[in-house]
Scaffold this motif. Sequence first.
Motif, PDB file in Angstrom:
ATOM      1  N   SER A   1       0.857  -1.192   0.000  1.00  0.00           N
ATOM      2  CA  SER A   1       0.000   0.000   0.000  1.00  0.00           C
ATOM      3  C   SER A   1       0.890   1.239   0.000  1.00  0.00           C
ATOM      4  N   HIS A   2       0.276   2.394  -0.158  1.00  0.00           N
ATOM      5  CA  HIS A   2       0.971   3.662   0.011  1.00  0.00           C
ATOM      6  C   HIS A   2       0.322   4.405   1.170  1.00  0.00           C
ATOM      7  N   VAL A   3       1.137   4.849   2.104  1.00  0.00           N
ATOM      8  CA  VAL A   3       0.653   5.544   3.291  1.00  0.00           C
ATOM      9  C   VAL A   3       1.172   6.974   3.244  1.00  0.00           C
ATOM     10  N   GLU A   4       0.284   7.936   3.359  1.00  0.00           N
ATOM     11  CA  GLU A   4       0.708   9.333   3.294  1.00  0.00           C
ATOM     12  C   GLU A   4       1.244   9.787   4.644  1.00  0.00           C
ATOM     13  N   VAL A   5       2.470  10.261   4.633  1.00  0.00           N
ATOM     14  CA  VAL A   5       3.129  10.753   5.843  1.00  0.00           C
ATOM     15  C   VAL A   5       3.693  12.139   5.531  1.00  0.00           C
ATOM     16  N   LYS A   6       3.138  13.146   6.151  1.00  0.00           N
ATOM     17  CA  LYS A   6       3.577  14.540   5.934  1.00  0.00           C
ATOM     18  C   LYS A   6       3.659  14.893   4.444  1.00  0.00           C
ATOM     19  N   GLY A   7       2.625  14.525   3.726  1.00  0.00           N
ATOM     20  CA  GLY A   7       2.533  14.898   2.319  1.00  0.00           C
ATOM     21  C   GLY A   7       3.255  13.982   1.362  1.00  0.00           C
ATOM     22  N   LEU A   8       4.017  13.014   1.867  1.00  0.00           N
ATOM     23  CA  LEU A   8       4.700  12.049   1.008  1.00  0.00           C
ATOM     24  C   LEU A   8       4.004  10.696   1.099  1.00  0.00           C
ATOM     25  N   LYS A   9       3.814  10.063  -0.055  1.00  0.00           N
ATOM     26  CA  LYS A   9       3.261   8.712  -0.054  1.00  0.00           C
ATOM     27  C   LYS A   9       4.408   7.716   0.031  1.00  0.00           C
TER      28      LYS A   9
ATOM     29  N   ALA B   1       6.387 -12.943  10.748  1.00  0.00           N
ATOM     30  CA  ALA B   1       4.930 -13.075  10.647  1.00  0.00           C
ATOM     31  C   ALA B   1       4.506 -14.486  11.058  1.00  0.00           C
ATOM     32  N   ASN B   2       5.251 -15.493  10.597  1.00  0.00           N
ATOM     33  CA  ASN B   2       4.948 -16.881  10.971  1.00  0.00           C
ATOM     34  C   ASN B   2       5.149 -17.120  12.461  1.00  0.00           C
ATOM     35  N   ALA B   3       5.995 -16.286  13.088  1.00  0.00           N
ATOM     36  CA  ALA B   3       6.241 -16.412  14.529  1.00  0.00           C
ATOM     37  C   ALA B   3       5.227 -15.623  15.358  1.00  0.00           C
ATOM     38  N   GLY B   4       4.241 -14.997  14.707  1.00  0.00           N
ATOM     39  CA  GLY B   4       3.162 -14.340  15.437  1.00  0.00           C
ATOM     40  C   GLY B   4       3.244 -12.833  15.532  1.00  0.00           C
ATOM     41  N   TYR B   5       4.151 -12.221  14.751  1.00  0.00           N
ATOM     42  CA  TYR B   5       4.311 -10.772  14.784  1.00  0.00           C
ATOM     43  C   TYR B   5       3.717 -10.142  13.517  1.00  0.00           C
ATOM     44  N   ARG B   6       3.409  -8.873  13.586  1.00  0.00           N
ATOM     45  CA  ARG B   6       3.020  -8.096  12.413  1.00  0.00           C
ATOM     46  C   ARG B   6       4.278  -7.460  11.840  1.00  0.00           C
ATOM     47  N   ALA B   7       4.599  -7.757  10.593  1.00  0.00           N
ATOM     48  CA  ALA B   7       5.838  -7.298   9.974  1.00  0.00           C
ATOM     49  C   ALA B   7       5.542  -6.204   8.960  1.00  0.00           C
ATOM     50  N   ILE B   8       6.258  -5.094   9.083  1.00  0.00           N
ATOM     51  CA  ILE B   8       6.103  -3.961   8.172  1.00  0.00           C
ATOM     52  C   ILE B   8       7.490  -3.559   7.673  1.00  0.00           C
ATOM     53  N   ALA B   9       7.623  -3.416   6.359  1.00  0.00           N
ATOM     54  CA  ALA B   9       8.849  -2.848   5.776  1.00  0.00           C
ATOM     55  C   ALA B   9       8.417  -1.779   4.791  1.00  0.00           C
ATOM     56  N   PHE B  10       9.128  -0.674   4.773  1.00  0.00           N
ATOM     57  CA  PHE B  10       8.752   0.385   3.839  1.00  0.00           C
ATOM     58  C   PHE B  10       9.984   0.940   3.146  1.00  0.00           C
TER      59      PHE B  10
END
Length: 313
Positions: free
Chosen positions: A7-15, A49-58
């Motif tokens: 996805s694209h998340v807008e942070v301070k005007g930047l996606k 993620a398989n170990a039960g965590y939510r993984a985010i990379a950007f």
Amino acid sequence: MENIQHSHVEVKGLKLHVAEIGTGEKVVVFLHGFPEIWYTWRYQMIAVANAGYRAIAFDFGGYGLSDHPAEPEKATIMDLVDDVKDLLDTLGISNAILIGKDFGAIPAYLVAAVHPEKVASVITLGVPFILPGPSAVQNHLLPKGFYITRWQEPGRAETDFGRFDVKSVIRNIYTLFSKSEVPVAGDEQEIMDLFNPSTPLPPWFSEEDLTAYASQYEKSGFRFALQVPYRSLTVESGLIDPKVNVPALLIMGEKDYCFNFPGMEDYIRGGVAKNFVPKLETIYIPEGSHFVHEQFPEQVNKLIIEFLDKQSI
């Protein structure tokens, strides 16, 4: 890989381009280095993620599929600290574990120092705690062809890289920087000239991986990457005696070329880094290069998950 959502998340005007997998209550945020993008964490994201965590990379702003800041040449590493904090706020994440590789280690530690309430623990690979400023890298103690010195010179890397297509630049950097020697060019050379075209890709880095990286750098180019980290590395952070007081793990490949930076081996092995990160644990992987997380993903994943689970007890 097909389960990773984008996805694209807008942070301070930047996606910002965000990749995500897993639904655990505890969140792990991965911060890439250079010449990397979110994709560098593909193995680690799936494992945690398989170990039960939510993984985010950007992708940091100016990298990959994220927007470029309006004035890239004014950006510093402290802007990345803000990016991480603001992304967490935008996603409604009150507290996260930060994992940084290469220069991504710097904002990982600094977010923990500046916004301790946001960070549960920190893991870094390839780079220990470094405070941006004039003494961040001792360029003067290395030959003038030292790659950071070359890349800090406005226009020089642009001309060097511009002789090749993007895919070749990524191939050359990945191959050169997976060795144990610090890349240093001779007087009549540029950094890209150090690459021998007959050298194959490292066995753990496929043509498919190379294509994934190149396709995103073809969009972003190298303009921002040369500014942050390289040309802004010497800009003062404004922080005085920062401390990272959360549990921290540093994973270093024994064959990482960073060990050959002046003073780096003593700084890491001698425990000086603990002056800034008192709860630091360091683990060494004997044959590991600077890209140890891609080279030995199963071993690195095991170390990461063991550390994370230990914090959860």
